[in-house]
Enzyme design. Structure first.
Site, PDB file in Angstrom:
ATOM      1  CD1 TRP A 138      18.634  51.397 -14.692  1.00 39.51           C
ATOM      2  CD2 TRP A 138      20.517  50.298 -14.309  1.00 39.51           C
ATOM      3  NE1 TRP A 138      18.821  50.521 -15.727  1.00 39.51           N
ATOM      4  CE2 TRP A 138      19.971  49.843 -15.521  1.00 39.51           C
ATOM      5  CE3 TRP A 138      21.743  49.748 -13.875  1.00 39.51           C
ATOM      6  CZ2 TRP A 138      20.571  48.857 -16.296  1.00 39.51           C
ATOM      7  CZ3 TRP A 138      22.338  48.772 -14.645  1.00 39.51           C
ATOM      8  CH2 TRP A 138      21.756  48.330 -15.837  1.00 39.51           C
ATOM      9  CG  ASP A 194      36.840  57.082  -3.770  1.00 36.70           C
ATOM     10  OD1 ASP A 194      37.990  56.661  -3.974  1.00 36.70           O
ATOM     11  OD2 ASP A 194      35.931  56.377  -3.288  1.00 36.70           O
ATOM     12  CE  LYS A 230      40.251  48.245  -6.223  1.00 37.03           C
ATOM     13  NZ  LYS A 230      39.124  47.479  -5.839  1.00 37.03           N
TER      14      LYS A 230
HETATM   15  N1  PMP Z   1      37.223  53.915  -3.525  1.00 33.05           N
HETATM   16  C1  PMP Z   1      36.532  53.101  -4.332  1.00 33.05           C
HETATM   17  C2  PMP Z   1      35.467  53.661  -5.199  1.00 33.05           C
HETATM   18  C3  PMP Z   1      36.822  51.726  -4.364  1.00 33.05           C
HETATM   19  O1  PMP Z   1      36.123  50.929  -5.166  1.00 33.05           O
HETATM   20  C4  PMP Z   1      37.870  51.232  -3.547  1.00 33.05           C
HETATM   21  C5  PMP Z   1      38.253  49.785  -3.563  1.00 33.05           C
HETATM   22  N2  PMP Z   1      37.218  48.870  -3.629  1.00 33.05           N
HETATM   23  C6  PMP Z   1      38.554  52.120  -2.710  1.00 33.05           C
HETATM   24  C7  PMP Z   1      38.206  53.455  -2.747  1.00 33.05           C
HETATM   25  C8  PMP Z   1      39.619  51.688  -1.749  1.00 33.05           C
HETATM   26  O2  PMP Z   1      40.719  51.093  -2.290  1.00 33.05           O
HETATM   27  P1  PMP Z   1      41.897  50.527  -1.401  1.00 33.05           P
HETATM   28  O3  PMP Z   1      41.838  49.028  -1.514  1.00 33.05           O
HETATM   29  O4  PMP Z   1      43.136  51.100  -1.994  1.00 33.05           O
HETATM   30  O5  PMP Z   1      41.718  50.969   0.002  1.00 33.05           O
END
Ligand code: PMP
Length: 381
Positions: A138, A194, A230
């Site tokens: 946070w 990531d 996304k």
């Molecule tokens: N990394 C993070 C930080 C995420 O929030 C997500 C999806 N919630 C992913 C990886 C994985 O995404 P995907 O649906 O393409 O597997």
């Protein structure tokens, strides 16, 4: 006695259970702020206009078929996806020391990278290499405090969210990233980015890739797991890419040869539709421009919802400060609601959010935002 008689019942995956509970809730005012998926102002999933266009191109193309792809995936997808992460003019790409593997979403890319590291990283001692993933934090600070970075054993693996940290919506500043890089270089820590929300943090793909590109300029060898779920709205097509940056072409070649072995015993061969959609979009100038525009549309709607929610809570005089709603970035916000308050929101107001207090800003619309703000107010006072 069944062979499976000893199998214990597992707990449901929290975020999907939340969606199910939402579905079954008869309250017409119900709102789903749980799962991380974009919604329009009508509360509906959005097929990006550019994706619709490219789908038609694919259907009309008689040269395409359903043969297996190369084991590492569609070459034009892999290279264009890496280019999005590293930048058109990336020195690593120019020096021919970037490789990629098409994976099953961002999750598949993380799994692929992890499996490779388990097998091959740091000699034969790899079973003992610690992996650090961020705990939700946070406030406005780097997700890795100095202490974690400086006390982690050498060669430890750090998974860093490239932008729009999930769930906090709080990213390190450029200066903080520079400090993280400096410590990681000195302590020989492995960087595993990531990148699941490129474009969602600022609305601009290049800005959101700043950290990844900075680490490349600092000479790191690294992995970057990319998700196109996304930013292309291709959640169920499972489009991901694992970008590998290594010292030189020879290292990339050997790494990829081992990645082939891992793919072979996992999914054996990747799916084509999502990768084609992304590759055609990224490799066609007008479509690429249109996609960037579509991404900005999504990012802008999130910004608007942030501003409205904050303003409404201020007008209501809801106790507490709500500036964090507009300070945080990306799809999510950490509201600060505690588990008890979350339970109240779900049970009494039919507003579904994660127990951590995380909300998906895209679940807010101009129609439900008053109800959500009033409900937060009622929950907090
Ligand atoms: N990394 C993070 C930080 C995420 O929030 C997500 C999806 N919630 C992913 C990886 C994985 O995404 P995907 O649906 O393409 O597997």
């Amino acid at each position: 006695m069944s062979l499976f008689g000893e199998v214990p019942q597992a707990t449901p995956v929290a975020v999907f259970k939340l969606s199910n509970d939402f579905k079954e809730d008869p309250n017409p005012m119900k709102v789903n702020l749980g799962v991380g998926a974009y919604r329009t102002d009508e509360g509906q999933p959005w097929v990006l206009p550019v994706v619709k266009k490219v789908e038609k191109i694919i259907v009309a193309d008689n040269s395409l078929n359903h043969e297996y792809l190369p084991i590492l995936g569609l070459p034009e997808f892999r290279s264009s996806a890496s280019k999005i992460a590293l930048g058109e003019d990336s020195p690593a790409i120019q020096e021919n020391r970037v490789g990629a593997v098409q994976c099953l979403g961002g999750t598949g890319a993380l799994k692929m990278g992890a499996e490779f590291l388990r097998r091959w990283y740091n000699g034969n001692d790899n079973m003992k290499t610690p992996v650090y993933v961020s705990a939700p934090t946070w406030g406005r600070h780097a997700h890795w405090n100095d202490k974690t970075l400086t006390t982690a054993p050498k060669h430890s693996i750090f998974v860093l969210h490239a932008c729009a940290h999930n769930p906090t919506g709080t990213d390190p500043t450029h200066v903080e990233w520079m400090q993280v890089a400096e410590v990681m270089k000195r302590r020989k820590l492995f960087v595993f980015f990531d990148s699941a929300y490129q474009g969602f943090a600022s609305g601009c793909l290049d800005k959101d890739a700043w950290a990844v590109r900075y680490f490349v300029t600092q000479g790191f060898e690294m992995f970057c797991a990319q998700s196109f779920s996304k930013n292309f709205g291709l959640y169920n097509e499972r489009v991901g890419n694992l970008t590998i940056v290594a010292r030189d072409a020879d290292n990339v070649r050997r790494v990829l040869s081992q990645m082939e072995k891992i793919v072979r015993v996992n999914w054996s061969n990747p799916p084509s539709q999502g990768a084609r959609l992304v590759a055609i979009t990224l490799n066609t100038a007008e479509l690429f421009a249109e996609w960037k525009d579509n991404v900005k549309t999504m990012a802008d709607r999130v910004l608007l919802m942030r501003a409205s929610l904050q303003a409404k809570l201020q007008v209501l005089g809801t106790p507490g400060t709500w500036d964090h709603i507009t300070q945080q970035i990306g799809m999510f916000s950490f509201t600060g609601l505690n588990p008890k308050q979350v339970e109240y929101m779900i049970k009494e107001r039919s507003i579904y959010l994660m127990a951590s207090g995380r909300i998906n800003m895209c679940g807010l619309t101009t129609k439900n935002i008053d109800y959500v703000a009033e409900s937060i107010h009622e929950t907090v006072v």
